[in-house]
Every structure is written in structure tokens, then in C-alpha cells.
Design an enzyme around this catalytic site. Sequence first.
Site, mmCIF file in Angstrom:
data_model
loop_
_atom_site.group_PDB
_atom_site.id
_atom_site.type_symbol
_atom_site.label_atom_id
_atom_site.label_comp_id
_atom_site.label_asym_id
_atom_site.label_seq_id
_atom_site.Cartn_x
_atom_site.Cartn_y
_atom_site.Cartn_z
ATOM 1 N N CYS A 47 -32.475 11.051 -3.944
ATOM 2 C CA CYS A 47 -33.205 12.325 -3.855
ATOM 3 C C CYS A 47 -34.490 12.337 -4.672
ATOM 4 C CB CYS A 47 -32.302 13.479 -4.270
ATOM 5 S SG CYS A 47 -31.584 13.266 -5.896
ATOM 6 N N PRO B 204 -31.451 20.818 1.534
ATOM 7 C CA PRO B 204 -31.828 22.234 1.520
ATOM 8 C C PRO B 204 -31.135 23.024 2.639
ATOM 9 C CG PRO B 204 -33.778 20.861 1.253
ATOM 10 C CD PRO B 204 -32.640 19.933 1.555
ATOM 11 N N GLU C 177 -28.804 21.468 -6.267
ATOM 12 C CA GLU C 177 -29.574 20.247 -6.490
ATOM 13 C C GLU C 177 -29.959 19.729 -5.110
ATOM 14 O OE1 GLU C 177 -30.490 19.033 -9.376
ATOM 15 O OE2 GLU C 177 -29.374 20.436 -10.632
#
Length: 481
Positions: free
Chosen positions: A257, A203, A223
Site C-alpha cells: 500500500c 477505499p 488503513e
Amino acid sequence: NTVAGGAGWPAGPMDPFADTLQRLRETFSSGRTRPAEFRATQLKGLGRFLQENKQLLQEALAQDLHKSTFESQVSEISISQSEINLALRNLRAWMKDEKVSKNLATQLDSAFIRKEPFGLVLIIAPWNYPVNLTLMPLVGALAAGNCVVLKPSEISKSTEKVLAEVLPRYLDQSCFAVVLGGPEETGQLLEHKFDHIFFTGSPRVGKIVMTAAAKHLTPVTLELGGKNPCYVDDNCDPQTVANRVAWFRYFNTGQTCVAPDYILCSPETQARLLPALQSAITRFYGDDPRASPDLGRIINHKHFQRLRGLLSCGRVAIGGQSDDSDRYIAPTVLVDVQETEPVMQEEIFGPILPILNVRGLDEAIDFINRREKPLALYAFSNNSQVVKRVLAQTSSGGFCGNDGFMHMTLSSLPFGGVGASGMGNYHGKFSFDTFSHHRTCLLRSPGLEKIYAIRYPPHSPRNLRVLLTAMETRSCSCTLL
Ligand SMILES: *[C@@H]1O[C@H](CO)[C@@H](O)[C@H](O)[C@H]1NC(C)=O
């Protein structure tokens, strides 16, 4: 300083990317990448790259991440190959204009959505699945007819080398280029105007990419990650849950992830889960996981240090060993973890699994909803109502009941985040759509002026009535043009 293709970028000898980008822009403008045959040729080239360099890629993945052959096959090479095959099988169907329903006012017209390539797209890939997360978006971008600049991760060095040196030989270099570099070069690259940017990563960097894209109003697919909760209900078989959770928490050494980031369960379930997790870990990786060929290593020293710091949170119930000489961290379970501790502030991205205690489902749902929306959410229970309640009362990019990871292996499902875990999605046809502009098209009759004239002044109540009725009434599906 505007260059052909409408892009405004600072050209000049100091810019290492200008020539490449201009070449790709010119190719796109020429229309070369648009025909289905051209796209199929690129996809086939990508498939040949995978087939002919399987060994090379497996070696690179072993060097970068100590990835086992099994994991390389399943989660990197085969999955990318399937994506290519799916795109090749469906390319023409995906490219077809999509007819839409009409009203009476447009009854005689042709109304459809055309899927057009954006133009020049940038794909920035991460290091944790350096083949999969590079090639999967690339398949979508090429299938959609774009020119592509690919920026593989410089952190997975060996794989980056294969992607940079070997992959371009299999693709048309007038529409495809690999660029190399770290954060500084990527920053420079992002100064340029692209027509779409597809980014996979953290992020934090996602915000940098989106900020750069905003300068050019470039749309982005992000993503990202997040802390994926895993709720384990009292009503479950601890060994089944432990097997599934351990498999996916320690897959790729936790550097995934969508891995379950932490478990939420009652103290009673925790007590049943711990011996089951220990038993799963021993069965999977032996008494000395360090000697297991199936357990990977942490990508680099920086991440190793970060993860070693997290081992001091709560209390180590299983594992906890580490060795920086080969960046080894044992499959670890932490208990007595407080929500305020560092391990609960960031995505763990390593083989560490904290268990936090909640009193029942409501408290678990509150806990999940207090935090940023995760990329994935997992709920284990033998009571389907419990799984359905977690699904109904929370939000996440994706959800999988009674297992981890498997929801992202289906190409008929979109894969992507929501909120802080990202925006946009891909896989299968969703990739094609992500890399296509959905163009609104209406082809009207050159004649029929008498009918069309009803909308012109001078207006009358009758014309208004007729026009409104025509716009509100669904027409039959017949088309004149
Ligand atoms: C559900 O219950 C069945 C029967 O006891 C058991 O075999 C299975 O492992 C359980 N599944 C889960 C996810 O707990």
C-alpha cells in the site's frame, strides 16, 4: 434483543458469530483483560506464536504470494516481533494515567487522562502482508486491554489457515477469536456492534466498513491505499534513485500500500532513469526475473487479469511479460502514459511503474494536489530545498524523502492515511492509543466547599472576576489528592 455488555445485535441460531461475540463481551465485562499482567501474557503468547511457527508462516507466505524468505523475515515476521517486544517493554508506561496541567480553579484536584480499553474490537486484515497487517494492529489491541475478533483475509488462504488454526492456541480464547469468511460473512459480522473497528484494505471496502460502523456509531480506523506519487528531481543520481524505487516498487511484487505508484519527472530525467531502472531490475532479479526466487507472484487470478489489462497503457519500456499459469508479471516500467488511462485511475498494486512527464517541480506539485491525498509521498533530489518544498506544498499520510517505504519501519512514527487514504494511525505507542479510549478524569476534593461556592448564585461581579481569573491562571503542578 439486547445482550449483556450493552450490545444490540440480532441473536439467534442463524447467526454464526453471536455466541463467540457474546463470550468475548462477557470476558471484557468481567475485567479480566485489564491488568497489565494479563495483557503481557497475551503479547508473550503472540511472540511465541511467531517464534515457534516461523517456518510454517514462511511456507504459507511462499504459497500465497511466492514471498521470499528475506521478505517474509523483514516485512512480516521480524517487524511484528519488534512490535511485540516494544509493547512489552513499554506496556506499563503506556497504561499509566497521563497527568495534565491545571488552572487555579482545579489546582487542588487531580486531573489526568486514563487510557481505557474500548471493549470488543474487530480487526479486518488484508492479504498482501497477511502476517504483518494482521499482527501489528493485534499487538495494539491486546496491549490496550481489549477483547479481539480477528478476521484475516480469506484471499491469502494458506496464511489464513495458520492464523485460524494455530494462533488461537497461543492466546486466551475467552478474549480472542479468529473468524473466517469472505465478503458475505464479513457483511454479517459487521451487522454486530463493536466498540472499535480497525480495517486495512481498499477505499471501496473501507466505505462499506464505515457505513456498517455508522449504524452503531462505532469508531473506525481505516488503513486504505491510494496512488503514491514519486517525484524525481533532475538533480539526482539516476542509479541511486532507480535502485531505491525499483526495490520498493517490486518488493512483494508491488502489492504494497505504500509502494511508489508512479514517477513524476522531466523527459530528460526519464531518459537517464530508464537504463538505470533496467540495470537495477537485472541486478535484482537476473536476466529472467521469472526464475528469481526473490520475485513474488500476483495473489490471485482476478488481480492478475486486472494488472495484465494495465500493461496496455502507454508504452512498455521495460518488462511487460506475463504468464497466467503462475500469475507472473515481469517488473515493468511504462512510459508515454496519459493521466486519463486506466493505470492512472486506480492504485496499481502490482509490479508496474508508469512514468509521467512534468515540466518542473511546480507542475509536479499541481499534479499531486489535483488528486486524492495519497497514503505515501516520495520525493528524490540531491537538493534538500526541493524535497522540503514537496513536503510543504502537498499532503499525504506519510512522506519519505530520498527513499521509499522506510518511513513506516520506525515505530516512533505514526502510520496512517489522510483523506481518501484513510483515517487514524498505528504502530508502536500510536497503536496502543488507537485502541484506547482517552478518558477525561478530574477528581475533586470532597471538602473545600467555601472555595467552590464562588460559582453559585446569587452571582456578583466580584465572584465572576475571581472565578474567571482562577480559570485562566495556570496553576503549579501540585496535587492535593
Ligand atoms: C546525491 O549526490 C551524490 C554525489 O554525487 C550521489 O552519490 C548520490 O547518489 C546522490 N543522491 C541522489 C538521491 O541522487
